[in-house]
Each structure stands twice: as C-alpha cells, then as structure tokens.
Design an enzyme around this catalytic site. Sequence first.
Site, short mmCIF file in Angstrom:
data_model
loop_
_atom_site.label_atom_id
_atom_site.label_comp_id
_atom_site.label_asym_id
_atom_site.label_seq_id
_atom_site.Cartn_x
_atom_site.Cartn_y
_atom_site.Cartn_z
CG ASP A 53 30.07 -33.55 -28.15
OD1 ASP A 53 28.86 -33.86 -28.14
OD2 ASP A 53 30.58 -32.83 -29.03
CB SER A 77 18.66 -24.28 -21.85
OG SER A 77 19.59 -23.26 -21.55
CG ASN A 114 7.68 -22.41 -21.22
OD1 ASN A 114 7.39 -21.40 -21.84
ND2 ASN A 114 8.86 -22.53 -20.61
CG HIS A 115 10.18 -21.62 -24.67
ND1 HIS A 115 9.65 -20.36 -24.83
CD2 HIS A 115 10.86 -21.61 -23.49
CE1 HIS A 115 10.03 -19.60 -23.81
NE2 HIS A 115 10.76 -20.33 -22.98
CE1 TYR A 138 15.52 -25.27 -25.16
CE2 TYR A 138 13.68 -23.79 -24.76
CZ TYR A 138 14.56 -24.76 -24.31
OH TYR A 138 14.45 -25.22 -23.01
CE LYS A 142 14.49 -28.55 -24.54
NZ LYS A 142 15.44 -29.50 -23.94
CB SER A 167 10.15 -19.33 -15.59
OG SER A 167 9.52 -18.95 -16.80
NE ARG A 177 6.94 -16.53 -20.80
CZ ARG A 177 7.93 -17.37 -20.50
NH1 ARG A 177 8.91 -17.01 -19.68
NH2 ARG A 177 7.94 -18.57 -21.04
C1 15L Z 1 13.13 -22.53 -20.99
O1 15L Z 1 12.81 -23.56 -21.55
C2 15L Z 1 14.52 -22.07 -20.98
O2 15L Z 1 15.44 -23.13 -20.92
C3 15L Z 1 14.83 -21.07 -19.89
O3 15L Z 1 16.02 -20.43 -20.26
C4 15L Z 1 13.70 -20.06 -19.71
O4 15L Z 1 13.64 -19.20 -20.78
C5 15L Z 1 12.36 -20.75 -19.54
O5 15L Z 1 12.14 -21.70 -20.54
C6 15L Z 1 11.19 -19.76 -19.54
O6 15L Z 1 10.30 -19.91 -20.38
O7 15L Z 1 11.18 -18.86 -18.71
#
Ligand code: 15L
Length: 285
Positions: A53, A77, A114-115, A138, A142, A167, A177
């Site tokens: 951990d 993630s 990207n999120h 999430y 980031k 992705s 997408r």
């Molecule tokens: C991410 O950041 C994720 O970790 C992954 O699970 C996907 O969802 C990816 O982005 C995405 O946007 O396709």
Amino acid sequence: MAIPIKIALSGAAGNLGRILRTALPELGYKVRSAGGRTELRLLFPDEDIMHGDLREPEVVDKLLDGIDVLVHMAGTSVERPLAEIIENNLIALHAVYEGARRHRVKRIIFASSNHAFGMHPVEHTLHQGTCYRPDGFYGLSKMWGEGMARMYWDKHGIESVCLRIGSASETPPANRRHLSTWLGVEDLIHLVQRAIEAPDVGYAEVWGVSANSRAYCDMSEPNQIGYAPRQNAEQWASQAEGIAVHADPVASQYQGGPFVVHDYTPMEARPGRALGAAPSKKDES
Ligand code: 15L
C-alpha cells in the site's frame, strides 16, 4: 559508459502497468515492479518485484530505494466515490512524492488523464495551457496530481512528466470516441520511453494519445519530451464510427465520454435555469 537508469514501476498489475512491466525490461532498463494489495508473480527469474500500500512510507521506501525514475501508474483509474479517490490518488501520491524526496529520485512520470479535461465539449481543441475541466472526482484527482508534480519541481527539484493519457488499449478503437482518444500500445511504450529519457524536463505535460486525425488535443504542437506518435485510430474509422461510447447522448457531447454521464445534472435541472437560460455547452468555455 552511461550509467543505466533504474526504474520503479508502480501499478504493475494494472492495465498499463502490465504492458510496461514487460516492455521496459525489453528496452534494457532495470525495473522494480510493484503491485498493490495482491502479490505479483515473477515473470522472469531475477525480476525485482514487490507489492504493498503506497500510503505507507515503508512500502514507498522499498519501492524507491536506489531508483532514478518512478513510472507511477498506481491509483484508482476510474470514477469512484470521493473518499476512495482521496486515499488512492491524493494521499498515496503525496506519500510517493515525499518518498521521492527521501530517496533523491530524479523524476516521476505521473499517469495523468484526459479526464482532467473531460468537460470540454467535443468541438473544443485542447492546446498546451488549455484550462482543466475535470469530468468527475477521478479527473479532479489528476488535476490535483499535476499540481502536486508542479509543486515538487518548483519547491524540491523533483522532475515530473505528466502524461495526460487518453484511451490506452492493446485493442483497436472500439467506438467513435476512441477515434479521438485512443493511444496504441506502440505509442504508449514510446511515450513512456521518451518521458524517461528526455533531458532536463523540469515539469512537463504531454498529451498521451496517438496521432489520431480526430484527436481532441492539438498533436501538432511540440511537446517537451520529443514524443512523436506513429499510430492513428483513423485506420479503424469504418468499424468504430457507428458505435456510440454510451447510450446517454451526453457522453457524445463531452470529451470525457462515459465519465461525464456519472452524476450529471441535466441542463434543465440546473439552478441557473430559473433565472434565465442556462449556458449552452459552447458558452461555458
Ligand atoms: C482513463 O483515464 C481511465 O483510466 C481509463 O479507464 C479510460 O476510461 C480512459 O481514461 C478513457 O478515457 O478512455
């Protein structure tokens, strides 16, 4: 003769970690791979593996002892409840950066996403310096991680390369997408190798997508590490184009796709609605 770079790889059991765990030794690096809760099984006889951990400083010490560069792929993630994200993506990341200080680690390669930009409408092109628009906790984590990376460079001289990964997949683009966000494996490995090798990066942010014709980010802008992707999702356009990423049309309007749908308040239910017209997606930038 150049001294070999010693790499630590966290999240070695995850989707990207599994790929890098074999790819990095094949590129000639000495690699220590770390899993989380579950013990890793040796892939080859003298493989340096561990697990634990990362919120625990002793685990971080074991991971970073004698290491030059950490490829940090560990953490949650996907979109999850805030408490889980805070533990895995904020507290653990802080423990890792503090460990990097103790062990004089030169550079951390941070798996950003990207999120952190997912609420940008799909019509927007992202450039270096475009503002964050996270699409959930999430993505927000980031954004915070990139801020932490920046701070540890400015205050403590620990370099970071933040990879804003799209992705990443071993398989071809599976939906419309992905024609914008896909990162092929060949490009992923090249991206991480450049992040390891590029000299004097200080603090850097790089879009982690392939050279997709429909990329949401401007891939023609130079990046600080010399990442030059060669794959292009467009090759699979005919099979992916007709497939929506999610049944909810909102997912097709924003770059974050399915992450946006989670806990999303429709325009007509937003508070500003009572006072006048809610802003359209395009007005919100
Ligand atoms: C991410 O950041 C994720 O970790 C992954 O699970 C996907 O969802 C990816 O982005 C995405 O946007 O396709």
